[in-house]
Motif scaffolding. Structure first.
Motif, PDB file in Angstrom:
ATOM      1  N   SER B 105       0.832  -1.203   0.000  1.00 48.41           N
ATOM      2  CA  SER B 105       0.000   0.000   0.000  1.00 48.41           C
ATOM      3  C   SER B 105       0.871   1.259   0.000  1.00 48.41           C
ATOM      4  O   SER B 105       0.543   2.265  -0.604  1.00 48.41           O
ATOM      5  CB  SER B 105      -0.908   0.004   1.227  1.00 48.41           C
ATOM      6  N   GLU B 106       2.056   1.140   0.645  1.00 46.71           N
ATOM      7  CA  GLU B 106       2.891   2.319   0.829  1.00 46.71           C
ATOM      8  C   GLU B 106       3.889   2.474  -0.323  1.00 46.71           C
ATOM      9  O   GLU B 106       4.554   1.500  -0.701  1.00 46.71           O
ATOM     10  CB  GLU B 106       3.661   2.148   2.143  1.00 46.71           C
ATOM     11  N   ARG B 107       4.023   3.648  -0.880  1.00 47.77           N
ATOM     12  CA  ARG B 107       4.988   3.864  -1.949  1.00 47.77           C
ATOM     13  C   ARG B 107       6.359   4.134  -1.341  1.00 47.77           C
ATOM     14  O   ARG B 107       6.485   4.920  -0.392  1.00 47.77           O
ATOM     15  CB  ARG B 107       4.556   5.058  -2.810  1.00 47.77           C
ATOM     16  N   ILE B 108       7.368   3.458  -1.886  1.00 49.41           N
ATOM     17  CA  ILE B 108       8.731   3.576  -1.348  1.00 49.41           C
ATOM     18  C   ILE B 108       9.299   4.936  -1.742  1.00 49.41           C
ATOM     19  O   ILE B 108       9.311   5.287  -2.933  1.00 49.41           O
ATOM     20  CB  ILE B 108       9.635   2.460  -1.914  1.00 49.41           C
ATOM     21  N   ASP B 109       9.793   5.689  -0.759  1.00 46.98           N
ATOM     22  CA  ASP B 109      10.384   6.994  -1.123  1.00 46.98           C
ATOM     23  C   ASP B 109      11.810   6.783  -1.654  1.00 46.98           C
ATOM     24  O   ASP B 109      12.390   5.689  -1.561  1.00 46.98           O
ATOM     25  CB  ASP B 109      10.364   7.962   0.068  1.00 46.98           C
ATOM     26  N   ASP B 110      12.365   7.845  -2.194  1.00 40.71           N
ATOM     27  CA  ASP B 110      13.663   7.743  -2.881  1.00 40.71           C
ATOM     28  C   ASP B 110      14.793   7.297  -1.954  1.00 40.71           C
ATOM     29  O   ASP B 110      15.678   6.535  -2.353  1.00 40.71           O
ATOM     30  CB  ASP B 110      14.027   9.087  -3.521  1.00 40.71           C
ATOM     31  N   THR B 175      11.671  -3.449   1.538  1.00 35.88           N
ATOM     32  CA  THR B 175      11.056  -2.249   2.114  1.00 35.88           C
ATOM     33  C   THR B 175       9.614  -2.492   2.549  1.00 35.88           C
ATOM     34  O   THR B 175       9.065  -1.719   3.343  1.00 35.88           O
ATOM     35  CB  THR B 175      11.056  -1.105   1.083  1.00 35.88           C
ATOM     36  N   GLY B 176       9.016  -3.516   2.013  1.00 36.85           N
ATOM     37  CA  GLY B 176       7.620  -3.776   2.309  1.00 36.85           C
ATOM     38  C   GLY B 176       6.699  -2.787   1.629  1.00 36.85           C
ATOM     39  O   GLY B 176       5.509  -2.728   1.922  1.00 36.85           O
ATOM     40  N   GLY B 177       7.232  -2.000   0.713  1.00 35.87           N
ATOM     41  CA  GLY B 177       6.405  -1.031  -0.004  1.00 35.87           C
ATOM     42  C   GLY B 177       6.314  -1.353  -1.472  1.00 35.87           C
ATOM     43  O   GLY B 177       6.671  -2.455  -1.892  1.00 35.87           O
ATOM     44  N   SER B 178       5.831  -0.389  -2.199  1.00 34.42           N
ATOM     45  CA  SER B 178       5.687  -0.600  -3.634  1.00 34.42           C
ATOM     46  C   SER B 178       6.342   0.551  -4.392  1.00 34.42           C
ATOM     47  O   SER B 178       6.306   1.692  -3.939  1.00 34.42           O
ATOM     48  CB  SER B 178       4.192  -0.745  -3.932  1.00 34.42           C
TER      49      SER B 178
END
Lengths: 184, 179
Positions: B105-110, B175-178
């Motif tokens: 659900s969470e977008r990975i930041d840079d 990261t567990g993100g997308s």
């Protein structure tokens, strides 16, 4: 929104972006290249010196041991008067010159297979520089053989016949040149 | 640079190369070796070899390609002598073994992307890392990479196409993100 793969590509482009070479690295490289230059010069000398030495040795060898010329035999005639065709007459003088060859050289002249002159040492033998010369008046008719020989060891006739003398010399490693003349 | 070589000014040519490519080659060595001390050493060795071999450069490739071919060999030698055992990500791991990833659900930041990428990148095979660095960090064309690595450009392009999704999967797992 940027595509996920494009984000990864952009992040890959930034890999190590904050890394810079340590201060003074260029000076250290230049300092080490001075060592490379020294080694290169040394290496060049290590290659050049043996070549120079080999060249010098070759020059000395050529100077001290001049190349052996091949054995050569030249035969000339001085006519007593009448010439019949290609044969020679009694009274003509034959002059055989042997040159070149190895350490020892000889000239043997046979008439009908019997030795009539052996050079050096015989009557009518001469030496001139690199040549051994045999001069002989053709006193009897017959088939003459003029043989020039060269060998690393001294040459000597065995029993005074062509077959035995020359055969023994050949077996001993001699090199032979022959000329024939018919005398009428 | 080539004019300097032609006039026998090898030191001048070396200075020009260090000035122009020194930083980029250092980044390449650093990312390849992941070891600052070793990278410093290899980086210098690259330019010392460049100086030694300048006279042999016959313009069969660009100077940059030639330079990175030297860098690649020095890096390989260093890596071999270090005998570092590395875990590798197989290119088909992601599809072969479904990963129980957390909800994306969470977008990975840079920042997290860079950190995760560094970790995933380190686990790639040496050769794959080299190709990725040359392609994206150094901006080489696949033809240039083919010169450096002595391989076919098409093969390298296919390799990069395969590994990018593998990296994506690795980053998202870590990261567990997308993305």
């Amino acid at each position: 929104m940027i595509e996920p793969i494009a984000r990864i590509e952009a992040a890959l482009a930034q890999l190590g972006a904050d890394h810079v070479p340590p201060a003074g690295w260029e000076a250290r490289v230049l300092a080490q290249t001075a060592g490379v230059s020294r080694w290169r010069r040394l290496l060049q000398w290590r290659i050049a010196m043996p070549l120079v030495a080999a060249g010098a040795v070759a020059a000395i060898v050529v100077a001290v041991f001049p190349r052996q010329r091949e054995l050569a035999l030249e035969v000339a005639y001085r006519s007593s008067g009448v010439v019949r065709g290609s044969s020679h007459a009694v009274g003509d003088v034959v002059r055989a010159t042997a040159s070149g060859g190895q350490g020892h050289r000889a000239l043997w002249v046979y008439c009908e297979d019997r030795l009539v002159l052996a050079c050096p040492g015989g009557r009518g033998c001469q030496s001139s520089g690199d040549a051994t010369i045999a001069e002989l008046t053709l006193q009897t008719p017959g088939h003459y053989m003029i043989v020039a020989l060269t060998a690393s060891a001294a040459l000597s006739t065995s029993d005074g016949t062509f077959d035995d003398d020359v055969g023994a010399a050949l077996r001993a490693g001699a090199i032979v040149q022959k000329e024939y003349v018919d005398v009428r | 640079m080539l004019d300097l070589v032609a006039h026998g000014d090898m030191k001048g040519a070396l200075r020009r190369l260090m000035e122009r490519h020194g930083g980029a080659v250092y980044r390449f060595c650093r990312e390849e070796l992941r070891d600052a001390t070793l990278a410093d050493d290899v980086h210098q060795q690259v330019f010392i070899q460049v100086y030694r071999d300048l006279g042999k450069f016959h313009r069969r490739s660009t100077v940059k390609t030639w330079l990175y071919a030297i860098a690649r060999h020095r890096v390989l030698d260093a890596a071999k002598s270090r005998r570092r055992a590395e875990a590798h990500i197989e290119s088909d791991d992601a599809t072969a073994v479904p990963d129980p990833r957390p909800p994306a659900s969470e977008r990975i930041d840079d920042k997290r992307l860079r950190e995760a990428l560094a970790q995933c990148f380190e686990r790639l095979p040496d050769h794959t890392r080299t190709v990725l660095l040359l392609r994206f960090q150094q901006g080489f064309t696949f033809e240039d990479i083919a010169h450096v690595c002595d391989e076919k450009a098409g093969t390298l392009q296919a390799q990069v196409s395969r590994v990018l999704p593998v990296l994506r999967d690795c980053i998202e797992r870590r990261t567990g993100g997308s993305l």
